[in-house]
Design an enzyme around this catalytic site. Sequence first.
Site, mmCIF file in Angstrom:
data_model
loop_
_atom_site.group_PDB
_atom_site.id
_atom_site.type_symbol
_atom_site.label_atom_id
_atom_site.label_comp_id
_atom_site.label_asym_id
_atom_site.label_seq_id
_atom_site.Cartn_x
_atom_site.Cartn_y
_atom_site.Cartn_z
ATOM 1 N N GLY A 360 0.820 -1.210 0.000
ATOM 2 C CA GLY A 360 0.000 0.000 0.000
ATOM 3 C C GLY A 360 0.843 1.245 0.000
ATOM 4 O O GLY A 360 2.003 1.221 0.394
ATOM 5 N N GLY A 362 0.602 5.055 1.382
ATOM 6 C CA GLY A 362 -0.157 6.000 2.188
ATOM 7 C C GLY A 362 0.313 7.410 1.930
ATOM 8 O O GLY A 362 1.099 7.652 1.014
ATOM 9 N N GLY A 365 4.247 7.480 2.880
ATOM 10 C CA GLY A 365 5.253 6.525 2.427
ATOM 11 C C GLY A 365 4.634 5.211 2.014
ATOM 12 O O GLY A 365 3.408 5.039 2.024
ATOM 13 N N ARG A 366 5.487 4.337 1.676
ATOM 14 C CA ARG A 366 5.043 3.047 1.165
ATOM 15 C C ARG A 366 5.068 2.009 2.286
ATOM 16 O O ARG A 366 5.892 2.085 3.197
ATOM 17 C CB ARG A 366 5.973 2.596 0.038
ATOM 18 C CG ARG A 366 5.805 3.450 -1.187
ATOM 19 C CD ARG A 366 7.004 3.376 -2.084
ATOM 20 N NE ARG A 366 6.840 4.350 -3.162
ATOM 21 C CZ ARG A 366 6.366 4.026 -4.380
ATOM 22 N NH1 ARG A 366 6.075 2.776 -4.674
ATOM 23 N NH2 ARG A 366 6.218 4.949 -5.297
ATOM 24 N N VAL A 367 4.180 1.038 2.156
ATOM 25 C CA VAL A 367 4.130 -0.030 3.141
ATOM 26 C C VAL A 367 4.439 -1.341 2.422
ATOM 27 O O VAL A 367 3.889 -1.621 1.358
ATOM 28 C CB VAL A 367 2.744 -0.103 3.817
ATOM 29 C CG1 VAL A 367 2.714 -1.228 4.843
ATOM 30 C CG2 VAL A 367 2.397 1.217 4.459
ATOM 31 N N LYS A 382 6.696 0.107 7.180
ATOM 32 C CA LYS A 382 6.271 1.389 6.609
ATOM 33 C C LYS A 382 7.477 2.291 6.518
ATOM 34 O O LYS A 382 8.184 2.513 7.500
ATOM 35 C CB LYS A 382 5.228 1.997 7.556
ATOM 36 C CG LYS A 382 4.541 3.218 7.027
ATOM 37 C CD LYS A 382 3.327 3.474 7.906
ATOM 38 C CE LYS A 382 2.562 4.679 7.448
ATOM 39 N NZ LYS A 382 1.327 4.826 8.207
ATOM 40 N N ASP A 479 -6.776 10.312 13.892
ATOM 41 C CA ASP A 479 -6.943 10.068 12.455
ATOM 42 C C ASP A 479 -7.640 8.737 12.204
ATOM 43 O O ASP A 479 -7.140 7.883 11.483
ATOM 44 C CB ASP A 479 -5.581 10.114 11.761
ATOM 45 C CG ASP A 479 -5.723 10.433 10.281
ATOM 46 O OD1 ASP A 479 -6.849 10.754 9.838
ATOM 47 O OD2 ASP A 479 -4.705 10.348 9.565
HETATM 48 N N1 LIG Z 1 -0.010 -3.534 9.465
HETATM 49 C C1 LIG Z 1 -0.488 -3.608 8.223
HETATM 50 N N2 LIG Z 1 -0.839 -4.813 7.715
HETATM 51 C C2 LIG Z 1 -1.325 -4.913 6.473
HETATM 52 N N3 LIG Z 1 -1.469 -3.870 5.630
HETATM 53 C C3 LIG Z 1 -1.133 -2.640 6.069
HETATM 54 C C4 LIG Z 1 -0.622 -2.436 7.373
HETATM 55 N N4 LIG Z 1 -0.341 -1.127 7.514
HETATM 56 C C5 LIG Z 1 -0.704 -0.536 6.360
HETATM 57 N N5 LIG Z 1 -1.178 -1.433 5.474
HETATM 58 C C6 LIG Z 1 -1.640 -1.169 4.113
HETATM 59 O O1 LIG Z 1 -0.896 -0.108 3.576
HETATM 60 C C7 LIG Z 1 -1.750 0.949 3.162
HETATM 61 C C8 LIG Z 1 -1.118 2.265 3.440
HETATM 62 O O2 LIG Z 1 -1.078 2.491 4.817
HETATM 63 P P1 LIG Z 1 -0.647 3.873 5.462
HETATM 64 O O3 LIG Z 1 -0.949 3.783 6.896
HETATM 65 O O4 LIG Z 1 0.741 4.178 5.057
HETATM 66 O O5 LIG Z 1 -1.531 4.965 4.755
HETATM 67 P P2 LIG Z 1 -3.023 5.309 4.945
HETATM 68 O O6 LIG Z 1 -3.454 4.899 6.292
HETATM 69 O O7 LIG Z 1 -3.744 4.728 3.796
HETATM 70 O O8 LIG Z 1 -3.051 6.901 4.807
HETATM 71 P P3 LIG Z 1 -2.566 8.002 5.864
HETATM 72 O O9 LIG Z 1 -1.076 8.002 5.742
HETATM 73 O O10 LIG Z 1 -3.199 9.235 5.393
HETATM 74 O O11 LIG Z 1 -3.053 7.559 7.190
HETATM 75 C C9 LIG Z 1 -3.017 0.721 3.964
HETATM 76 O O12 LIG Z 1 -4.124 1.204 3.281
HETATM 77 C C10 LIG Z 1 -3.084 -0.780 4.094
HETATM 78 O O13 LIG Z 1 -3.743 -1.349 2.968
#
Ligand SMILES: Nc1ncnc2c1ncn2[C@@H]1O[C@H](COP(=O)(O)OP(=O)(O)OP(=O)(O)O)[C@@H](O)[C@H]1O
Length: 533
Positions: A360, A362, A365-367, A382, A479
């Site tokens: 994903g 966000g 950054g990238r996850v 992340k 958030d």
């Molecule tokens: N612990 C995790 N396990 C599985 N997938 C995850 C996990 N954390 C994040 N992801 C995936 O990565 C994506 C990006 O997550 P991230 O928290 O970086 O951004 P976001 O929550 O979408 O946006 P923001 O940064 O505005 O909160 C998520 O939408 C989710 O699909």
Amino acid sequence: MTTTSMKLILSILPILIVGFIPELSTGNDHRQFAYTGFTNSNLTLDGAARITSTGVIELTNDTARIKGHAVYPSPLRFRLSPDGMVQSFSTSFVFGILSSFGDIRGHGFAFFIGPSNDFTKAFSIQFLGLFNSINNGSSVNQIFAIELDTIQNTEFGDIDNNHVGIDINSLNSLRSNTAGFYNNSKNGMFTNLPLIGSGPIQTWVEYDGNTTQISVTLAPLGMEKPMWPLLSLTFNLSTVLKEESYIGFSSSTGLTTGHHCVLGWSFVMNSPAPIIDSTKVPKLPYLGQRSPSKLLEIILPIASAVLVLAIGTVAVILVRRHLRYKEVHEDWEVEYGPHRFAYKDLYRATKGFSSKNLIGIGGFGRVYKGILPTSKSEVAVKRVSYSSKQGIKQFVAEVVSMGHLQHNNVVKLFGYCRRKGELLLVYDYMENGSLDKYLCGEEGRTTLDWGQRFKIIKGIASGLLYLHEEWDKVVIHRDVKPNNVLLDKEMNGRLGDFGLARLYDHGTDPQTTHVVGTIGYLAPELVHRGHVG
Ligand SMILES: Nc1ncnc2c1ncn2[C@@H]1O[C@H](COP(=O)(O)OP(=O)(O)OP(=O)(O)O)[C@@H](O)[C@H]1O
Ligand SMILES: *[C@@H]1O[C@H](CO)[C@@H](O)[C@H](O)[C@H]1NC(C)=O
Ligand SMILES: *[C@@H]1O[C@H](CO)[C@@H](O)[C@H](O)[C@H]1NC(C)=O
Ligand SMILES: *[C@@H]1O[C@H](CO)[C@@H](O)[C@H](O)[C@H]1NC(C)=O
Ligand SMILES: *[C@@H]1O[C@H](CO)[C@@H](O)[C@H](O)[C@H]1NC(C)=O
Ligand SMILES: *[C@@H]1O[C@H](CO)[C@@H](O)[C@H](O)[C@H]1NC(C)=O
Ligand SMILES: *[C@@H]1O[C@H](CO)[C@@H](O)[C@H](O)[C@H]1NC(C)=O
């Protein structure tokens, strides 16, 4: 001129005229010859043996596993009758062993007295072209030989790789000694004499038929004959040699080669061997092109180039490795050691942050999904970039303190890692991703029924309650939105992404306001006043 002086001149003439053509006296018990160089000589050569244009016998060349023999053309009568005892004899020869490749050596050569000049059944390599594996040691051979051996064959009990040995019917010498000589002018001090590369060496082999004493003496060519022989052995050659025997030289090469050269040779029965004029023997051939130094000239640059290249490659690999896995460590982080991950481990866990592992993107950054190399547990890593150095200390402290949160509806934060301008947060991996994907009906996802929705809502509420009231510190999520609600294996809702507001102050996400959080998911008074309560 008187007849007596005529006789005298005639008798010493053979010794004076030491020329290319051997001198032969025909008396049965006084057979003798002397060669200084072998041009036009009538020796029987076989195998690789040849006579060079300068008159040197080269028994072998640089071909592997060859034999070479040079044999006096007719057999000599060593006994005057079939039962008679072997007469005294004396022979001397000048030889040189050359190697084209420095210390890489052939097997050596031998002077022999034997019943035949046919050596087709003899083996090369360590058998020196004299014996084979079957007849070694057998008295049928009737061979007496002096080996000048330059390789140590333990199967034949060789003492070293530079020795002289007395052999009878076998390559296991009855007596042997490291090649060398006793210097007359130094009270017989022993001096080693490498057989290879020492230049021409003169050898004397003598047998006394009365005492059955065999003696072998070596010296560099030009030096007077040492008074002390190198080897002596009492052995009755009457029990070995045939009435008529051939005499000559035998040599062979193995995988490694050498040039075995004979420059001069004299022989006589019943008196000391004719002197070989050391000034008249031909020079040893010069193995110009492939001399050891030439070989080094070729090998050395290549070897050093290879070495430099190897060192360079290793250095580049090490530097790249160092840069790839470089982290930022500061003193204050020491106490967070247990919560810190090595970048190398995260890099390996996520297969080098490959796009295949990206789950994903966000706002910050990238996850990536990863499997930790040591514990094999699944994690979500992340990567958040940050520019300001300020606040990072406090932020890391918060990350670590949040690592202590333990609730079924909160995504566990395992720890962090820090690189220049980059922070990596390691979370528990949530199989079912984030809630927004279900709500917004992303393709391939089943929509949630009301039971599931209710379970998720209850979970989130329970998680929030824990953050707000049940834990020692009050954590404000600020958030809560579908992308920050993650679903585990059992479709439980779990809160993620909490408490990171401080770092996100400098965020660029269009969806995220400067107030930190996303309008619409925040309590209106928080958006308004910028703080809680
Ligand atoms: N612990 C995790 N396990 C599985 N997938 C995850 C996990 N954390 C994040 N992801 C995936 O990565 C994506 C990006 O997550 P991230 O928290 O970086 O951004 P976001 O929550 O979408 O946006 P923001 O940064 O505005 O909160 C998520 O939408 C989710 O699909
Ligand atoms: C060495 O001797 C072998 C055997 O006689 C022969 O075939 C070969 O040509 C020789 N090599 C050289 C370089 O003279
Ligand atoms: C060389 O020796 C062989 C054998 O003894 C003999 O038959 C031949 O005549 C000799 N040739 C010369 C040129 O001496
Ligand atoms: C060669 O013969 C000698 C004497 O009989 C013996 O001692 C030795 O073992 C033999 N060596 C080989 C390798 O056959
Ligand atoms: C023998 O000894 C003498 C006297 O020390 C020395 O000058 C000479 O070089 C020695 N000969 C050899 C070949 O070593
Ligand atoms: C050997 O012995 C015989 C008879 O005893 C004698 O004539 C001869 O000179 C001796 N030879 C040597 C080399 O001593
Ligand atoms: C040497 O051997 C022969 C034959 O076996 C014998 O006649 C002779 O006496 C022996 N010589 C000595 C010195 O033992």
